[in-house]
Design a protein around this motif. Structure first.
Motif, mmCIF file in Angstrom:
data_model
loop_
_atom_site.group_PDB
_atom_site.id
_atom_site.type_symbol
_atom_site.label_atom_id
_atom_site.label_comp_id
_atom_site.label_asym_id
_atom_site.label_seq_id
_atom_site.Cartn_x
_atom_site.Cartn_y
_atom_site.Cartn_z
ATOM 1 N N ALA A 76 0.798 -1.226 0.000
ATOM 2 C CA ALA A 76 0.000 0.000 0.000
ATOM 3 C C ALA A 76 0.836 1.284 0.000
ATOM 4 O O ALA A 76 0.416 2.300 0.540
ATOM 5 N N THR A 77 2.043 1.231 -0.596
ATOM 6 C CA THR A 77 2.833 2.462 -0.668
ATOM 7 C C THR A 77 2.913 2.993 -2.106
ATOM 8 O O THR A 77 3.854 3.692 -2.468
ATOM 9 N N LEU A 99 -5.714 -1.578 0.629
ATOM 10 C CA LEU A 99 -5.967 -0.144 0.873
ATOM 11 C C LEU A 99 -6.233 0.126 2.360
ATOM 12 O O LEU A 99 -6.065 1.252 2.831
ATOM 13 N N ASP A 100 -6.642 -0.909 3.096
ATOM 14 C CA ASP A 100 -6.830 -0.740 4.544
ATOM 15 C C ASP A 100 -5.540 -0.298 5.224
ATOM 16 O O ASP A 100 -5.555 0.280 6.301
ATOM 17 N N PHE A 101 -4.399 -0.610 4.598
ATOM 18 C CA PHE A 101 -3.110 -0.262 5.194
ATOM 19 C C PHE A 101 -2.614 1.115 4.761
ATOM 20 O O PHE A 101 -1.573 1.585 5.196
ATOM 21 N N ALA A 102 -3.340 1.751 3.846
ATOM 22 C CA ALA A 102 -2.946 3.091 3.409
ATOM 23 C C ALA A 102 -3.558 4.122 4.355
ATOM 24 O O ALA A 102 -4.411 3.791 5.178
ATOM 25 N N PHE A 103 -3.098 5.358 4.224
ATOM 26 C CA PHE A 103 -3.615 6.393 5.111
ATOM 27 C C PHE A 103 -4.394 7.420 4.311
ATOM 28 O O PHE A 103 -4.119 7.652 3.132
ATOM 29 N N ASP A 104 -5.379 8.037 4.999
ATOM 30 C CA ASP A 104 -6.244 9.029 4.369
ATOM 31 C C ASP A 104 -6.837 8.450 3.069
ATOM 32 O O ASP A 104 -6.698 9.008 1.988
ATOM 33 N N VAL A 105 -7.481 7.314 3.228
ATOM 34 C CA VAL A 105 -8.107 6.646 2.086
ATOM 35 C C VAL A 105 -9.424 7.351 1.778
ATOM 36 O O VAL A 105 -10.192 7.681 2.675
ATOM 37 N N ARG A 106 -9.634 7.653 0.502
ATOM 38 C CA ARG A 106 -10.853 8.351 0.070
ATOM 39 C C ARG A 106 -11.580 7.483 -0.955
ATOM 40 O O ARG A 106 -11.034 6.493 -1.440
ATOM 41 N N ARG A 131 1.784 11.607 2.099
ATOM 42 C CA ARG A 131 2.743 10.589 2.567
ATOM 43 C C ARG A 131 2.218 9.216 2.219
ATOM 44 O O ARG A 131 1.020 8.994 2.214
ATOM 45 N N ALA A 137 3.611 6.264 3.811
ATOM 46 C CA ALA A 137 3.622 5.454 5.038
ATOM 47 C C ALA A 137 4.479 6.122 6.090
ATOM 48 O O ALA A 137 5.217 7.026 5.766
#
Lengths: 106, 345
Positions: free
Chosen positions: A47-48, A72-79, A104, A106
């Protein structure tokens, strides 16, 4: 050649010619696009290589598979328009695709 | 007191390159112990891409990550390596000399080794929990934000916010719910990767009003001196709310970090360990680096390069372990002594 535009978190746009059959992530890496880490090298395992797809293009891409949604659960600020660029394959129909890289990975 | 484990060669990292080094060392009568931070053997092959096909292993037109590891395990079976899994090497100290190296190595699980040689086959480093990029999270880490549960008692009577949708998040939700003041599970969507029976259990706890489930993502933390008071959440409907909590457990998977290797007195270049290309030895005699973690002119991060590097390093390891013995180059196809070691003669 298919034209793809990457916009970074600061708003700078970079357009590159992508080879059909390559993934969006590979296109980014080959063209030294900042903001894509792709730590796992395209195995859908890290997820990077998270990007936000231009909402105009969201429905024109094949929907993400379960594996991509899970990762995608491991990504941040998922839209709602979040995708992993290693799972998007370039083809002629994607000419003009625009994606934004997150602040960012990760 | 823990018994010190003495070994000829200590391999850090049980990925494909570490495993094949066992083979090359084994042919030279060198016994190995291996340490890995993961609870299983196989490194990235087993953790990141067990099902993915690999096409560039010589002699295998196609093999999966797990398939390669299974084959390597079979290949090294005659040499009986000892594995120490689920632990991270914390310290590495030289207690010998350049001519007769000896290293004292300790792990975070309390194991102590005395090794004549050390082969670092740590790939991209050790797998560690991924930290969410929330501003100021460092201030809370170890005080009210944790990436793993070491002692459950520290969570008793706490309001715990658990973030994630996999087995770690769900398991700890279910384990901590009975002792916590309140457990709040947060996930970005109403689908979970965790085992279905855990998800069912969680949903019935929610239905009974015994815990909360919120769909959303943590955007910011609030608190003072590392003590968490609330997390600012962006909910699925895009509204922003503050959720009161005094413990946060984010489960965002694993990432690779160099970790304590940086403190072992080795030369480093951009988080890689420079080696020579004759012996793949580091700047410290007796410590070798093979596979993705090393750097030299022309380096390719391929599994096959790591196999080659292990074979060459083994030659020099032999000179440290058996300084009096002359090393005879032999082929497994024709040498009866090698075949005996492999258990096929």
């Amino acid at each position: 050649m298919t034209q793809i535009t990457f916009i970074d978190a600061q708003g700078t746009a970079r357009s590159v010619a992508a080879e059909d059959g390559a993934t969006l992530m590979e296109t980014a890496v080959r063209n030294a696009i900042p903001g894509i880490e792709a730590e796992c090298g395209g195995a859908c395992a890290c997820a990077t290589c998270h990007v936000y797809v231009d909402p105009a293009w969201q429905d024109r891409l094949p929907a993400p598979q379960t594996m991509e949604e899970d990762m995608l659960d491991f990504a941040f600020d998922v839209r709602p328009n979040s995708r992993l660029s290693c799972q998007i394959r370039i083809k002629a129909e994607l000419d003009g695709l625009t994606v934004t890289t997150p602040e960012r990975q990760a | 007191m823990t018994e010190t484990i003495k070994t000829d060669a200590l391999i850090i990292g049980a990925g494909p390159v570490g495993l094949f080094a066992v083979f090359e060392l084994g042919l030279l009568d060198i016994k190995c112990h291996l340490i890995d931070i993961l609870p299983k053997i196989g490194g990235q092959c087993a953790e990141l891409y067990p099902e993915k096909p690999i096409y560039d292993i010589p002699g295998f037109p196609v093999v999966t990550g797990q398939g390669l590891i299974d084959n390597l395990m079979k290949q090294i079976e005659p040499f009986g390596p000892t594995f120490h899994l689920g632990q991270m090497v914390e310290s590495l100290e030289s207690i010998g000399s350049a001519q007769a190296p000896l290293f004292r190595v300790t792990t975070d699980a309390g194991a102590v080794f005395e090794a004549k040689t050390v082969l670092i086959a740590a790939g991209g480093g050790s797998f560690q929990p991924k930290k969410p990029p929330i501003a100021g999270i460092d201030d809370y880490e170890g005080k009210s934000v944790f990436y793993a549960v070491r002692k459950m008692e520290e969570f008793r009577d706490r309001t715990i916010l658990i973030v994630g949708g996999g087995d770690s998040a769900l398991d700890w939700t279910l384990n901590l719910q009975p002792i916590a003041k309140r457990v709040i599970l947060m996930h970005r969507r109403d689908e979970f990767r965790a085992a279905p029976h855990s998800v069912d259990q969680m949903r019935s706890l929610v239905a009974d009003g015994k815990m909360d489930l919120i769909l959303g993502q943590v955007m910011a933390l609030k608190g003072e001196h590392g003590q968490l008071e609330a997390a600012t959440i962006r909910a699925a409907d895009n509204t922003t709310i503050d959720v009161a909590c005094d413990r946060l457990l984010p489960f965002f998977g694993l990432t690779m970090k160099l970790g304590p290797i940086a403190d072992w007195g080795l030369n480093l270049a951009e988080n890689l360990i420079p080696v020579d290309t004759e012996k793949f030895e580091t700047n410290v005699p007796g410590i070798f680096a093979i596979g993705d973690i090393n750097a030299y002119p022309g380096k390719l991060k391929l599994i096959l390069s790591g196999f080659h590097e292990g074979a060459l390093a083994a030659q020099k390891v032999h000179r440290y372990v058996y300084p009096e013995k002359r090393l005879l180059f032999q082929y497994t196809t024709s040498s009866s002594s090698l075949q005996k070691k492999l258990g096929v003669a």
